[in-house]
Design a protein around this motif. Structure first.
Motif, short mmCIF file in Angstrom:
data_model
loop_
_atom_site.label_atom_id
_atom_site.label_comp_id
_atom_site.label_asym_id
_atom_site.label_seq_id
_atom_site.Cartn_x
_atom_site.Cartn_y
_atom_site.Cartn_z
N UNK A 165 1.77 -23.24 -2.19
CA UNK A 165 0.60 -22.77 -2.77
C UNK A 165 0.72 -22.64 -4.20
N UNK A 166 -0.15 -22.94 -5.21
CA UNK A 166 -0.20 -23.01 -6.67
C UNK A 166 -0.13 -21.67 -7.05
N UNK A 167 -0.49 -20.83 -6.26
CA UNK A 167 -0.89 -19.53 -6.88
C UNK A 167 0.35 -18.45 -6.14
N UNK A 168 1.34 -19.14 -5.72
CA UNK A 168 2.36 -18.33 -5.20
C UNK A 168 2.95 -17.13 -6.00
N UNK A 169 3.27 -17.63 -7.11
CA UNK A 169 3.95 -16.60 -7.92
C UNK A 169 3.22 -15.31 -8.10
N UNK A 170 1.86 -15.58 -8.48
CA UNK A 170 0.84 -14.28 -8.53
C UNK A 170 0.83 -13.68 -7.34
N UNK A 171 0.78 -14.30 -6.23
CA UNK A 171 0.59 -13.32 -4.70
C UNK A 171 1.84 -12.75 -4.47
N UNK A 172 3.11 -13.46 -4.74
CA UNK A 172 4.45 -12.83 -4.50
C UNK A 172 4.58 -11.53 -5.19
N UNK A 173 4.07 -11.71 -6.68
CA UNK A 173 4.11 -10.15 -7.31
C UNK A 173 3.19 -9.19 -6.79
N UNK A 174 1.89 -9.58 -6.27
CA UNK A 174 1.00 -8.59 -5.72
C UNK A 174 1.57 -7.99 -4.73
N UNK A 175 2.31 -8.97 -3.75
CA UNK A 175 3.01 -8.38 -2.48
C UNK A 175 4.10 -7.18 -2.86
N UNK A 176 4.67 -7.69 -3.95
CA UNK A 176 5.96 -7.01 -4.31
C UNK A 176 5.59 -5.56 -5.08
N UNK A 177 4.45 -5.50 -5.56
CA UNK A 177 3.96 -4.28 -6.40
C UNK A 177 2.85 -3.65 -5.43
N UNK A 178 2.59 -4.06 -4.29
CA UNK A 178 1.44 -3.54 -3.34
C UNK A 178 1.89 -1.90 -3.25
N UNK A 179 0.82 -1.05 -3.45
CA UNK A 179 1.06 0.37 -3.28
C UNK A 179 1.08 0.87 -1.97
N UNK B 69 6.91 -7.59 4.74
CA UNK B 69 5.93 -7.14 5.32
C UNK B 69 5.27 -5.84 4.91
N UNK B 70 4.18 -5.36 5.50
CA UNK B 70 3.58 -4.50 5.27
C UNK B 70 4.24 -3.18 6.45
N UNK B 71 4.47 -3.69 7.42
CA UNK B 71 4.87 -2.46 8.47
C UNK B 71 6.04 -2.75 8.98
N UNK B 72 6.33 -4.25 9.57
CA UNK B 72 7.65 -4.31 10.28
C UNK B 72 8.77 -4.64 9.25
N UNK B 73 9.75 -3.98 9.40
CA UNK B 73 10.90 -4.11 8.30
C UNK B 73 12.19 -4.09 9.08
N UNK B 74 12.85 -5.17 9.07
CA UNK B 74 14.08 -5.36 9.89
C UNK B 74 15.10 -6.22 9.16
N UNK B 75 16.33 -5.89 8.73
CA UNK B 75 17.27 -6.53 7.80
C UNK B 75 17.38 -8.04 8.66
#
Length: 298
Positions: free
Chosen positions: A86-100, A203-209
């Motif tokens: 997706x051409x907007x990947x970098x933008x969405x990745x940042x939103x995911x990383x910074x999501x409160x 993820x937003x809930x599931x977290x597994x190494x």
């Protein structure tokens, strides 16, 4: 034209010819088939003698085709996916990383509500008790802090398969059917997330190494009852073996029309609508994740 899922259970050589997928059957080299790569969503390889060329892998990545490999038990075990879908990947990745955290909790509330409602509709379609699940769905709090998902699961599985059934990945039949269907669903969800510019590993809930696609595990939850429908029907028909007929039943589900809003839409397409709404949620453009619903008449 709906995207296709290709399944290879015999020794094949997969390569590229004129920008198309070239399929050569090793047991019959003169038997060659060409398929348009842009028409393919998923390739499932269930034969350890099958092979792919490097140029083909590149072409499949360009078209965001998910390639799933099965293990010696014929269960999906690994997957190749595009990292630039997706051409907007970098933008969405940042939103995911910074999501409160509050935003993630609201997203998870959406997911759990939709999942429990679909579980209730599935039971209702079978003429089974379901009112308790509807009550659970209306009582979901932010982040599901009261664990309505867990309470609903206990009730749901008991009503669906009986008091003796325990949902466990390594449990007795029909857990094997559920495992197979969920793995396909997970792959299709991960592919749809990538197409929407989202990173399945955040993820937003599931977290597994050891979990490479926790966001896919999150977002697919309300789709699980559609897999459960197939597993239940096969179990009721006394199917015990994960054979070609059973596998085909799960694969066909992704091309089945299901209720989405006021329309009937193929499940595979529904996933793209859902993941697009997830992207909008991260951007603050919506407070609802769009999900299909189980048809009570099915």
């Amino acid at each position: 034209m709906p995207k296709q899922t290709l399944v290879f259970e015999s020794p094949v050589q997969l390569s590229v010819q004129n920008s198309m997928l070239k399929i050569t059957y090793k047991d019959d080299p003169d038997n060659v088939t060409l398929r348009a790569i842009e028409d393919i969503a998923i390739i499932l390889i269930d034969n350890h003698s099958a092979s792919l060329t490097t140029p083909l892998i590149g072409k499949l990545a360009e078209q965001n085709v998910a390639v799933i490999f099965c293990n010696e038990r014929h269960m999906p075990s690994s997957m190749l996916m595009n990292l630039d879908a997706n051409t907007l990947q970098e933008k969405y990745f940042r939103l995911q990383l910074d999501a409160p955290l509050p935003l993630k909790k609201q997203m998870w509330k959406n997911v759990v509500e939709a999942k429990i409602k679909n579980q209730a509709l599935h039971l209702k379609s079978l003429g089974k008790k379901h009112d308790r699940l509807l009550k659970y769905a209306t009582g979901v709090l932010s982040g599901d802090s009261s664990n309505r998902e867990g309470l609903a699961a206990q009730y749901y599985w008991r009503e669906l398969f009986g008091k003796e059934f325990i949902r466990d990945r390594f449990g007795e039949h029909p857990n094997d059917f559920l495992n197979y269907g969920y793995t396909l669903l997970r792959a299709a969800t991960a592919r749809a997330l990538m197409a929407s510019g989202l990173l399945p590993s955040l993820g937003i809930f599931h977290r597994n190494y050891y979990d490479a696609f926790p966001l896919a595990d999150d977002i697919m939850e309300p789709y699980r009852p559609f897999i459960d429908q197939i597993a239940y029907k096969l179990h009721a028909a006394k199917k015990k073996k994960l054979d070609k007929e059973v596998k085909a039943s799960f694969l066909e589900l992704f091309y089945t029309n299901i209720p989405f809003g006021e329309q009937m839409v193929q499940l595979g397409t529904c996933l793209t609508y859902t993941t697009a709404s997830v992207a909008k949620f991260f951007m603050g453009e919506t407070k609802n994740i769009a999900y299909p619903r189980v048809a009570c008449g099915s």
